[in-house]
Design an enzyme around this catalytic site. Sequence first.
Site, PDB file in Angstrom:
ATOM      1  N   SER A  68       0.828  -1.214   0.000  1.00 48.37           N
ATOM      2  CA  SER A  68       0.000   0.000   0.000  1.00 48.37           C
ATOM      3  C   SER A  68       0.857   1.258   0.000  1.00 48.37           C
ATOM      4  CB  SER A  68      -0.891   0.044   1.242  1.00 48.37           C
ATOM      5  OG  SER A  68      -1.679  -1.096   1.330  1.00 48.37           O
TER       6      SER A  68
HETATM    7  N1  SAH Z   1       0.484  -4.712   4.111  1.00 50.25           N
HETATM    8  C1  SAH Z   1       1.217  -5.461   3.107  1.00 50.25           C
HETATM    9  C2  SAH Z   1       0.479  -5.549   1.806  1.00 50.25           C
HETATM   10  C3  SAH Z   1      -0.495  -6.584   1.825  1.00 50.25           C
HETATM   11  S1  SAH Z   1      -1.305  -6.918   0.301  1.00 50.25           S
HETATM   12  C4  SAH Z   1       2.558  -4.844   2.859  1.00 50.25           C
HETATM   13  O1  SAH Z   1       2.973  -3.995   3.640  1.00 50.25           O
HETATM   14  O2  SAH Z   1       3.222  -5.241   1.911  1.00 50.25           O
HETATM   15  C5  SAH Z   1      -2.428  -8.083   0.981  1.00 50.25           C
HETATM   16  C6  SAH Z   1      -1.815  -9.402   1.350  1.00 50.25           C
HETATM   17  O3  SAH Z   1      -2.837 -10.203   1.930  1.00 50.25           O
HETATM   18  C7  SAH Z   1      -1.271 -10.205   0.167  1.00 50.25           C
HETATM   19  O4  SAH Z   1       0.043 -10.566   0.394  1.00 50.25           O
HETATM   20  C8  SAH Z   1      -2.187 -11.429   0.088  1.00 50.25           C
HETATM   21  O5  SAH Z   1      -1.535 -12.593  -0.351  1.00 50.25           O
HETATM   22  C9  SAH Z   1      -2.628 -11.544   1.535  1.00 50.25           C
HETATM   23  N2  SAH Z   1      -3.860 -12.291   1.755  1.00 50.25           N
HETATM   24  C10 SAH Z   1      -5.007 -12.246   1.046  1.00 50.25           C
HETATM   25  N3  SAH Z   1      -5.915 -13.086   1.577  1.00 50.25           N
HETATM   26  C11 SAH Z   1      -5.317 -13.680   2.654  1.00 50.25           C
HETATM   27  C12 SAH Z   1      -5.744 -14.630   3.623  1.00 50.25           C
HETATM   28  N4  SAH Z   1      -6.954 -15.161   3.601  1.00 50.25           N
HETATM   29  N5  SAH Z   1      -4.871 -14.988   4.586  1.00 50.25           N
HETATM   30  C13 SAH Z   1      -3.628 -14.453   4.640  1.00 50.25           C
HETATM   31  N6  SAH Z   1      -3.165 -13.548   3.751  1.00 50.25           N
HETATM   32  C14 SAH Z   1      -4.009 -13.158   2.773  1.00 50.25           C
END
Ligand code: SAH
Length: 215
Positions: A68
């Site tokens: 983000s």
């Molecule tokens: N805050 C993170 C960005 C996250 S993007 C950063 O600083 O980089 C959202 C993330 O959530 C992705 O890596 C995706 O794979 C993960 N995600 C999506 N659904 C999920 C679930 N059910 N359990 C765990 N992770 C999940």
Amino acid sequence: MVGRSVVARRYEEPRRRLVEYLREQGIDDLAVLHAFDAVPRHLFVPASLRHQAYQDVALPIGFGQTISRPTTHAFYLQCLRLSSRERVLEVGTGSGFQTALLSCLAAHVHSVERIPALARRARDLLEELRIRNVTVQVGDGALGWKTHAPYDAILVSARAGTVPEPLLDQLGPGGKLLIPLGPDPHDQQLFLVRRDYWGRVILSALRDSRFVPLV
Ligand code: SAH
């Protein structure tokens, strides 16, 4: 806490300017600003995009996922008003950048990531930076991480239709849960869920958001 290796010390000037920008955007929680000053965001983005690491933009991190924009992370973290004593659950480790920020703001961070390669990369980098108060696990974060519950704060970094029940169950008294909710990518809002000391749950909408879906 973040260990300061030679690589981490690069980009100090752009990082200082980003902290200044966050302040101008209304981020006034000093702990959050210090965390942004301490965590080398350029190491959490692909090498080819490092020149953009300290701009206020979301960037791809592979596997169709994104890190983000800094103002989003800063606003998100400021809402929690952490005091460094909390046990935190993060759903969606992604690059591990927010995990690293949280490590500066809470006692311990338990982070769950669905994609094994992302979890591995984040774990390696956090270890390289000598961040010791975080644990990353591969799994479905919608189920939470029961072993370490209850949590003082839960951050969900991906958009859901409703608040997953296991996360509500794992939120301790006085705890705060942040989650983007909405039916599609263009119609979603960030919600704050609070559990009061009588066990009641209070939901409030904070603002529009843009997150990848919780899978
Ligand atoms: N805050 C993170 C960005 C996250 S993007 C950063 O600083 O980089 C959202 C993330 O959530 C992705 O890596 C995706 O794979 C993960 N995600 C999506 N659904 C999920 C679930 N059910 N359990 C765990 N992770 C999940």
